[in-house]
Design a protein around this motif. Structure first.
Motif, PDB file in Angstrom:
ATOM      1  N   ALA A  74       6.128 -29.513  -3.243  1.00 15.93           N
ATOM      2  CA  ALA A  74       7.763 -29.777  -3.051  1.00 15.93           C
ATOM      3  C   ALA A  74       7.931 -31.011  -2.636  1.00 15.93           C
ATOM      4  O   ALA A  74       8.744 -31.816  -3.159  1.00 15.93           O
ATOM      5  N   LEU A  75       7.118 -31.364  -1.615  1.00 18.26           N
ATOM      6  CA  LEU A  75       7.321 -32.791  -0.823  1.00 18.26           C
ATOM      7  C   LEU A  75       6.941 -33.935  -1.731  1.00 18.26           C
ATOM      8  O   LEU A  75       7.559 -34.957  -1.502  1.00 18.26           O
ATOM      9  N   LEU A  76       5.647 -33.669  -2.576  1.00 23.65           N
ATOM     10  CA  LEU A  76       5.198 -34.735  -3.249  1.00 23.65           C
ATOM     11  C   LEU A  76       5.908 -34.731  -4.748  1.00 23.65           C
ATOM     12  O   LEU A  76       5.703 -35.803  -5.495  1.00 23.65           O
ATOM     13  N   GLY A  77       6.863 -33.898  -4.898  1.00 20.98           N
ATOM     14  CA  GLY A  77       7.664 -33.824  -6.332  1.00 20.98           C
ATOM     15  C   GLY A  77       9.080 -34.304  -6.196  1.00 20.98           C
ATOM     16  O   GLY A  77       9.719 -34.293  -7.179  1.00 20.98           O
ATOM     17  N   GLY A  78       9.678 -34.548  -5.005  1.00 24.74           N
ATOM     18  CA  GLY A  78      10.710 -34.740  -4.759  1.00 24.74           C
ATOM     19  C   GLY A  78      11.172 -35.651  -3.833  1.00 24.74           C
ATOM     20  O   GLY A  78      10.395 -35.956  -2.596  1.00 24.74           O
ATOM     21  N   ALA A  79      12.273 -36.478  -3.744  1.00 24.98           N
ATOM     22  CA  ALA A  79      12.456 -37.543  -2.738  1.00 24.98           C
ATOM     23  C   ALA A  79      12.859 -36.792  -1.392  1.00 24.98           C
ATOM     24  O   ALA A  79      13.231 -35.879  -1.444  1.00 24.98           O
ATOM     25  N   PRO A  80      12.989 -37.846  -0.538  1.00 20.85           N
ATOM     26  CA  PRO A  80      13.436 -37.278   0.855  1.00 20.85           C
ATOM     27  C   PRO A  80      14.691 -36.781   0.753  1.00 20.85           C
ATOM     28  O   PRO A  80      15.621 -37.155  -0.007  1.00 20.85           O
ATOM     29  N   ASP A  81      15.083 -35.773   1.712  1.00 20.84           N
ATOM     30  CA  ASP A  81      16.269 -35.097   1.861  1.00 20.84           C
ATOM     31  C   ASP A  81      17.425 -36.430   2.007  1.00 20.84           C
ATOM     32  O   ASP A  81      17.367 -37.234   2.893  1.00 20.84           O
ATOM     33  N   PRO A  82      18.462 -36.026   1.337  1.00 21.43           N
ATOM     34  CA  PRO A  82      19.840 -36.925   1.684  1.00 21.43           C
ATOM     35  C   PRO A  82      20.190 -37.161   3.024  1.00 21.43           C
ATOM     36  O   PRO A  82      20.828 -38.219   3.365  1.00 21.43           O
ATOM     37  N   VAL A  83      19.977 -36.123   3.775  1.00 19.36           N
ATOM     38  CA  VAL A  83      20.184 -36.318   5.315  1.00 19.36           C
ATOM     39  C   VAL A  83      19.558 -37.514   5.970  1.00 19.36           C
ATOM     40  O   VAL A  83      19.859 -38.132   6.821  1.00 19.36           O
ATOM     41  N   THR A  84      18.232 -37.793   5.293  1.00 20.19           N
ATOM     42  CA  THR A  84      17.415 -38.817   5.886  1.00 20.19           C
ATOM     43  C   THR A  84      18.038 -40.171   5.661  1.00 20.19           C
ATOM     44  O   THR A  84      18.264 -41.188   6.600  1.00 20.19           O
ATOM     45  N   ALA A  85      18.659 -40.208   4.363  1.00 17.08           N
ATOM     46  CA  ALA A  85      19.656 -41.603   4.154  1.00 17.08           C
ATOM     47  C   ALA A  85      20.622 -41.817   4.917  1.00 17.08           C
ATOM     48  O   ALA A  85      21.071 -42.783   5.387  1.00 17.08           O
ATOM     49  N   ASP A  86      21.403 -40.416   5.301  1.00 14.90           N
ATOM     50  CA  ASP A  86      22.495 -40.654   6.254  1.00 14.90           C
ATOM     51  C   ASP A  86      21.936 -41.107   7.545  1.00 14.90           C
ATOM     52  O   ASP A  86      22.688 -42.086   8.253  1.00 14.90           O
ATOM     53  N   GLN A  87      20.763 -40.515   7.985  1.00 21.96           N
ATOM     54  CA  GLN A  87      20.417 -40.982   9.518  1.00 21.96           C
ATOM     55  C   GLN A  87      19.861 -42.329   9.330  1.00 21.96           C
ATOM     56  O   GLN A  87      20.347 -43.061  10.356  1.00 21.96           O
ATOM     57  N   LEU A  88      19.332 -42.934   8.148  1.00 17.33           N
ATOM     58  CA  LEU A  88      18.935 -44.287   8.255  1.00 17.33           C
ATOM     59  C   LEU A  88      20.329 -45.190   8.312  1.00 17.33           C
ATOM     60  O   LEU A  88      20.159 -46.247   8.906  1.00 17.33           O
ATOM     61  N   ALA A  89      21.144 -44.663   7.605  1.00 20.19           N
ATOM     62  CA  ALA A  89      22.539 -45.661   7.548  1.00 20.19           C
ATOM     63  C   ALA A  89      22.968 -45.763   9.032  1.00 20.19           C
ATOM     64  O   ALA A  89      23.622 -46.816   9.464  1.00 20.19           O
TER      65      ALA A  89
END
Length: 354
Positions: free
Chosen positions: A324-339
Motif C-alpha cells: 500500500a505504501l509503495l503503491g500510493g502517494a503520501p496522505d493528503p494530511v502530509t501536504a497540509d502539514q508541509l504547507a
C-alpha cells in the motif's frame, strides 16, 4: 563587509548535504539577499570524507570494480561544489582570515552534532570565531547526538550568542530548550522549504518504471519486503549512489543532479536516509523508510512533523502495508502539514532577514 554568509557542511559527498546547501542559498536569494557560503577547509576532513565516499559500506569492503564508480561520483560532486557561491577558502581550525559579515546563518545539516565522525566538536559551527554582527541558525540539527545526553556548558554558552535559533527536529528542539531555556522555532529542511530549486525528471518515458533504493546496509527483512512489493507492482529495483546487491541494477556514480532527477522519475522510493524521505516528500512519491542507529532521531522526528509516521516500517510491518505504501502517494494530511510548516519557516526567515 558581506551582508549574508551561510555556514554549513557544503563539501560532503552526500546528495542531501549538497542539496540542502543549494536550496538554502537559492531560497535566501528569493528574499532579495546575496548569500555566500563560508568556504572552510581542512585536509584532515577532506581525507576522511573521501575515504568514506570510496568505502561507504564499511565494515563491508568496497568491491574492486566499484572503486572507479565511487571515484567518478566524487568528481561529479567536486564539479557541483564549484557552482556554489563561495568565499575565499579559510582554515576550519583557524578562521582568522574570514571576512566580516552582517549576518551569518548556521545550518542546515548536522552542524551541531557532537558525535559526527569528523565534524563533531568544531567550535566554528557553534559561532566561535565568526566575525558577524548577528548570528542565526536555520534548520540546524544535533543529528545522532541524543537529547538525553544534555549539552555541556561550553557549547550552551556558545549557542547563547545566537540572536535567532531554529532547528529541524524535535530532538534538537529538546536539547536547545533544556540547555538554553528557550523555545527554538521548528522549521523545514531547505529541500522541503525551497523545492523549486531541485531539478525534476526530464525523461517522461522512464517515469514509474523503477523503484529507487537510496541508502545502504538495509536489514534483510526490509530488502525482501521491498523486493516483493516491487514485483507486485511490476517494477525493477534500482539502487542509486551506493551498491545494494539485492537491487536489480546499480547507479553508483550518479551526481547531485542525476540523483534529483532519478528520484523525481521513480515509481516509489525505499530508503534509510533522512534525505531519501525528504526527496520522496518533495516529489510526492510513495516511499518506505527503515530506521538506522545513526539516523533514527532525525527520520523519526521528520515523520512525526509531517504526519508521515506510517511510512517508517519495522520488522513487524505486514507485507500488505509495504504494498500500500509503495503503491500510493503520501496522505493528503502530509501536504497540509508541509504547507503549514513552510509558512512557519518563511515567517522565521523573514524575521531573521529583516
Amino acid at each position: 563587509m558581506h551582508q549574508l554568509g551561510v555556514l554549513t557542511f557544503h563539501q560532503c559527498i552526500n546528495y542531501g548535504s549538497f542539496w540542502q546547501t543549494r536550496c538554502l542559498v537559492d531560497g535566501l536569494r528569493a528574499y532579495g539577499a546575496d548569500p555566500v557560503i563560508l568556504n572552510h577547509h581542512s585536509d584532515r576532513i577532506r581525507r576522511a570524507e573521501w575515504r568514506c565516499a570510496l568505502q561507504p559500506l564499511l565494515p563491508v569492503g568496497t568491491k574492486r570494480e566499484d572503486f572507479p564508480l565511487y571515484a567518478s561520483k566524487i568528481r561529479k560532486f567536486v564539479e557541483a561544489f564549484a557552482s556554489l557561491p563561495l568565499t575565499p577558502p579559510f582554515a576550519l581550525d583557524n578562521p582568522a582570515d574570514l571576512e566580516d559579515f552582517d549576518l551569518v546563518i548556521v545550518g542546515s545539516d548536522e552542524v551541531w552534532n557532537l558525535r559526527h565522525p569528523w565534524y563533531g566538536g568544531y567550535p566554528l559551527f557553534y559561532g566561535e570565531g565568526l566575525a558577524a554582527r548577528r548570528l542565526a541558525s536555520y534548520a540546524a540539527t544535533f543529528g545522532s547526538y541524543p537529547a538525553s545526553k544534555g549539552l555541556e556548558s561550553y557549547w550552551a554558552d556558545s549557542l547563547r550568542k545566537f540572536d535567532d535559533i531554529s532547528v529541524r527536529d524535535e530532538n534538537s528542539r529538546s536539547i536547545i530548550k533544556d540547555a538554553l531555556g528557550l523555545e527554538p522555532t521548528l522549521v523545514l529542511d531547505p529541500c522541503l522549504q525551497f523545492p523549486e530549486t531541485i531539478p525534476r525528471s526530464q525523461d517522461d518515458s522512464c517515469v514509474s518504471s523503477y523503484l529507487a533504493v537510496y541508502g545502504h546496509s538495509f536489514p534483510y527483512w526490509f530488502q525482501q519486503a521491498v523486493r516483493r512489493s516491487a514485483a507486485s507492482h511490476s517494477v525493477s529495483v534500482v539502487s542509486i549512489g551506493y551498491r545494494n546487491d539485492w537491487a536489480d541494477a546499480q547507479w553508483i556514480d550518479a551526481g547531485p543532479d542525476d540523483f534529483a532527477r532519478f528520484i523525481a522519475g521513480a515509481r516509489a522510493i525505499a530508503t534509510n536516509f533522512f534525505h531519501g524521505c525528504v526527496f520522496s516528500l518533495v516529489n510526492t512519491k510513495p516511499f518506505v523508510c527503515v530506521l538506522s542507529d545513526y539516523r533514527c532521531h532525525k527520520i523519526h522526528d521528520l515523520a512525526q512533523m509531517v504526519r508521515a509516521e506510517r511510512h517508517v516500517v519495522s520488522e513487524e510491518t505486514p507485507q500488505a502495508d509495504y504494498d500500500a505504501l509503495l503503491g500510493g502517494a503520501p496522505d493528503p494530511v502530509t501536504a497540509d502539514q508541509l504547507a503549514s510548516l513552510r509558512l512557519r519557516s518563511r515567517t522565521y526567515l523573514n524575521n531573521v532577514l529583516n
